[in-house]
Design a protein around this motif. Sequence first.
Motif, PDB file in Angstrom:
ATOM      1  N   GLY A 111      34.738  12.786  -3.057  1.00  0.00           N
ATOM      2  CA  GLY A 111      34.508  14.063  -3.718  1.00  0.00           C
ATOM      3  C   GLY A 111      34.879  13.980  -5.182  1.00  0.00           C
ATOM      4  N   VAL A 112      36.140  13.687  -5.460  1.00  0.00           N
ATOM      5  CA  VAL A 112      36.615  13.513  -6.835  1.00  0.00           C
ATOM      6  C   VAL A 112      36.764  12.021  -7.110  1.00  0.00           C
ATOM      7  N   PRO A 113      36.093  11.484  -8.131  1.00  0.00           N
ATOM      8  CA  PRO A 113      36.203  10.059  -8.444  1.00  0.00           C
ATOM      9  C   PRO A 113      37.451   9.774  -9.273  1.00  0.00           C
ATOM     10  N   PHE A 114      37.715   8.497  -9.504  1.00  0.00           N
ATOM     11  CA  PHE A 114      38.837   8.085 -10.347  1.00  0.00           C
ATOM     12  C   PHE A 114      38.431   7.939 -11.822  1.00  0.00           C
ATOM     13  N   PHE A 115      37.165   8.153 -12.148  1.00  0.00           N
ATOM     14  CA  PHE A 115      36.672   8.077 -13.530  1.00  0.00           C
ATOM     15  C   PHE A 115      36.927   6.706 -14.150  1.00  0.00           C
ATOM     16  N   ALA A 116      36.878   5.666 -13.323  1.00  0.00           N
ATOM     17  CA  ALA A 116      37.213   4.313 -13.774  1.00  0.00           C
ATOM     18  C   ALA A 116      36.368   3.796 -14.941  1.00  0.00           C
ATOM     19  N   PRO A 117      35.078   4.133 -15.055  1.00  0.00           N
ATOM     20  CA  PRO A 117      34.320   3.617 -16.197  1.00  0.00           C
ATOM     21  C   PRO A 117      34.898   3.995 -17.558  1.00  0.00           C
ATOM     22  N   LEU A 118      35.724   5.056 -17.611  1.00  0.00           N
ATOM     23  CA  LEU A 118      36.286   5.485 -18.886  1.00  0.00           C
ATOM     24  C   LEU A 118      37.394   4.562 -19.380  1.00  0.00           C
ATOM     25  N   TYR A 119      38.024   3.804 -18.461  1.00  0.00           N
ATOM     26  CA  TYR A 119      39.186   3.017 -18.881  1.00  0.00           C
ATOM     27  C   TYR A 119      39.233   1.613 -18.285  1.00  0.00           C
ATOM     28  N   ALA A 120      38.309   1.265 -17.418  1.00  0.00           N
ATOM     29  CA  ALA A 120      38.427   0.010 -16.673  1.00  0.00           C
ATOM     30  C   ALA A 120      38.312  -1.222 -17.563  1.00  0.00           C
ATOM     31  N   GLY A 121      37.326  -1.235 -18.464  1.00  0.00           N
ATOM     32  CA  GLY A 121      37.076  -2.437 -19.251  1.00  0.00           C
ATOM     33  C   GLY A 121      36.597  -3.590 -18.401  1.00  0.00           C
ATOM     34  N   ARG A 122      36.154  -3.300 -17.213  1.00  0.00           N
ATOM     35  CA  ARG A 122      35.672  -4.265 -16.242  1.00  0.00           C
ATOM     36  C   ARG A 122      34.529  -3.623 -15.450  1.00  0.00           C
ATOM     37  N   PRO A 123      33.704  -4.414 -14.756  1.00  0.00           N
ATOM     38  CA  PRO A 123      32.658  -3.811 -13.914  1.00  0.00           C
ATOM     39  C   PRO A 123      33.257  -2.874 -12.878  1.00  0.00           C
ATOM     40  N   VAL A 124      32.544  -1.802 -12.587  1.00  0.00           N
ATOM     41  CA  VAL A 124      32.989  -0.800 -11.628  1.00  0.00           C
ATOM     42  C   VAL A 124      31.899  -0.581 -10.587  1.00  0.00           C
ATOM     43  N   ILE A 125      32.289  -0.587  -9.330  1.00  0.00           N
ATOM     44  CA  ILE A 125      31.416  -0.172  -8.238  1.00  0.00           C
ATOM     45  C   ILE A 125      31.913   1.172  -7.744  1.00  0.00           C
ATOM     46  N   GLU A 134      28.627  20.248   1.527  1.00  0.00           N
ATOM     47  CA  GLU A 134      29.009  21.264   2.507  1.00  0.00           C
ATOM     48  C   GLU A 134      30.510  21.454   2.623  1.00  0.00           C
ATOM     49  N   GLN A 135      31.291  20.401   2.341  1.00  0.00           N
ATOM     50  CA  GLN A 135      32.727  20.491   2.556  1.00  0.00           C
ATOM     51  C   GLN A 135      33.457  21.317   1.513  1.00  0.00           C
ATOM     52  N   TRP A 136      32.988  21.303   0.270  1.00  0.00           N
ATOM     53  CA  TRP A 136      33.720  21.998  -0.794  1.00  0.00           C
ATOM     54  C   TRP A 136      34.024  23.455  -0.442  1.00  0.00           C
ATOM     55  N   PRO A 137      33.038  24.274  -0.051  1.00  0.00           N
ATOM     56  CA  PRO A 137      33.367  25.678   0.254  1.00  0.00           C
ATOM     57  C   PRO A 137      34.173  25.861   1.533  1.00  0.00           C
ATOM     58  N   VAL A 138      34.147  24.866   2.440  1.00  0.00           N
ATOM     59  CA  VAL A 138      34.907  24.975   3.678  1.00  0.00           C
ATOM     60  C   VAL A 138      36.393  24.762   3.424  1.00  0.00           C
ATOM     61  N   VAL A 139      36.706  23.802   2.553  1.00  0.00           N
ATOM     62  CA  VAL A 139      38.100  23.412   2.330  1.00  0.00           C
ATOM     63  C   VAL A 139      38.748  24.225   1.217  1.00  0.00           C
ATOM     64  N   PHE A 140      37.978  24.589   0.182  1.00  0.00           N
ATOM     65  CA  PHE A 140      38.552  25.269  -0.983  1.00  0.00           C
ATOM     66  C   PHE A 140      37.936  26.653  -1.154  1.00  0.00           C
ATOM     67  N   GLY A 141      38.560  27.435  -2.012  1.00  0.00           N
ATOM     68  CA  GLY A 141      38.002  28.738  -2.350  1.00  0.00           C
ATOM     69  C   GLY A 141      36.762  28.594  -3.211  1.00  0.00           C
ATOM     70  N   PRO A 142      36.063  29.697  -3.483  1.00  0.00           N
ATOM     71  CA  PRO A 142      34.782  29.623  -4.189  1.00  0.00           C
ATOM     72  C   PRO A 142      34.852  28.982  -5.572  1.00  0.00           C
ATOM     73  N   TRP A 143      35.910  29.277  -6.350  1.00  0.00           N
ATOM     74  CA  TRP A 143      35.967  28.732  -7.707  1.00  0.00           C
ATOM     75  C   TRP A 143      36.256  27.237  -7.699  1.00  0.00           C
ATOM     76  N   LEU A 144      37.237  26.817  -6.929  1.00  0.00           N
ATOM     77  CA  LEU A 144      37.522  25.393  -6.837  1.00  0.00           C
ATOM     78  C   LEU A 144      36.350  24.631  -6.244  1.00  0.00           C
ATOM     79  N   ALA A 145      35.669  25.252  -5.293  1.00  0.00           N
ATOM     80  CA  ALA A 145      34.504  24.602  -4.686  1.00  0.00           C
ATOM     81  C   ALA A 145      33.413  24.362  -5.724  1.00  0.00           C
ATOM     82  N   ARG A 146      33.192  25.337  -6.589  1.00  0.00           N
ATOM     83  CA  ARG A 146      32.171  25.166  -7.631  1.00  0.00           C
ATOM     84  C   ARG A 146      32.535  24.062  -8.602  1.00  0.00           C
ATOM     85  N   ILE A 147      33.820  24.036  -8.990  1.00  0.00           N
ATOM     86  CA  ILE A 147      34.270  22.995  -9.919  1.00  0.00           C
ATOM     87  C   ILE A 147      34.144  21.623  -9.269  1.00  0.00           C
TER      88      ILE A 147
END
Length: 386
Positions: A111-125, A134-147
Amino acid sequence: MDTYGTPSRHVLFLNWRDTLNPEGGGSEVYIERIAAELVTAGHQVTLFCAAHRNAGRSTVTDSGVRVLRRGSRMTVYLRAALICLAGRFGFGPLSRRGLGRPDLIVDVCNGVPFFAPLYAGRPVIALVHHVHREQWPVVFGPWLARIGWWIESRLAVRLYRRCRYVTVSEASRAELATLGVDAERIDVVPNGTPPVTGPALPRTLHPSLLVLGRLVPHKRVEIALRTVAELADELPELELVVAGQGWWEEPLRELAGTLGITDRVRFAGFVTEEEKHALLCSSWLALTPSLKEGWGLTIVEAAARSTPTLAFRYAGGVAEAMVDTETGVLVDDEQEFTTVVRDLLADDVRRKDMGEAALAHAARFTWAATGARFAQLVARATARTG
């Protein structure tokens, strides 16, 4: 050199959890089995994840994978960035342990990545088990789900636009493509089937159902509970075992009480491999009522014990972990789910035939083949840096 004749590499996996984490699940099993296969192939592998009470800050698994645990569920992302940046300049925990700068970073995007391409300096998969629409609105409230959904569906797709992706099923590959990820950049590397850890055991004498997995809302164990409640009068000996732990356990226990089936449901909590084996062998049917799965590891675990599974057709990779109507059944709604459970519990011959077909299907998926496929991707991704 590794076992395939290519240079040995240091591969760093960034994942929010490991298998010892109380909230660890099938995706963590996948990461650690892949990592173990890479070590067998001759690579150095480090797994970075959040700290937790079940393990120390730095350990080495039996397979030789070094695990570093720092930060919490939320701060693990920042800690990963700091450690990778420190490694680029020759200090920090990677350097102190003689690991050096990694040749490849596998950024596990739950769901949330580590944003590795911003700092890795190495190839990233980018490794994505499934899309979390579907999971975002089930686990979080509407605002967090949208974000969260904006990060996953918009920001991450743009950030990783020059990276290769790995996912575990064609269903997840198709979903990633709908978000704008080029299909030719996505490799499908399915799960293997975990080894069977004991001898075959007999089925229970009474009708029995099993739900195995983390107890979180999107696993929808409620559907299994309502199914038991509906069949209780017809099948007075019917039992459901819910094996697993998670923060959603108390609401599930309360629902069982409300439905009047407390005496029909056993919450087994965390189970050892031996206990899991016994449950998978003895249950008549395994249930996977989850809203979405990248693959469905518990489905092939059950299949390896000749136990068929019921799941929902729309739930992602579950349709590839089984063969519909042959090794299990895929349904479209909750009413059909209950109907099929009733029918299969009453049909010993069909259930046994499905179990035998499931056993043969599970044997097609091995961790050795999965690891070999991933090792090829490591070689390709690091060819330029070599």
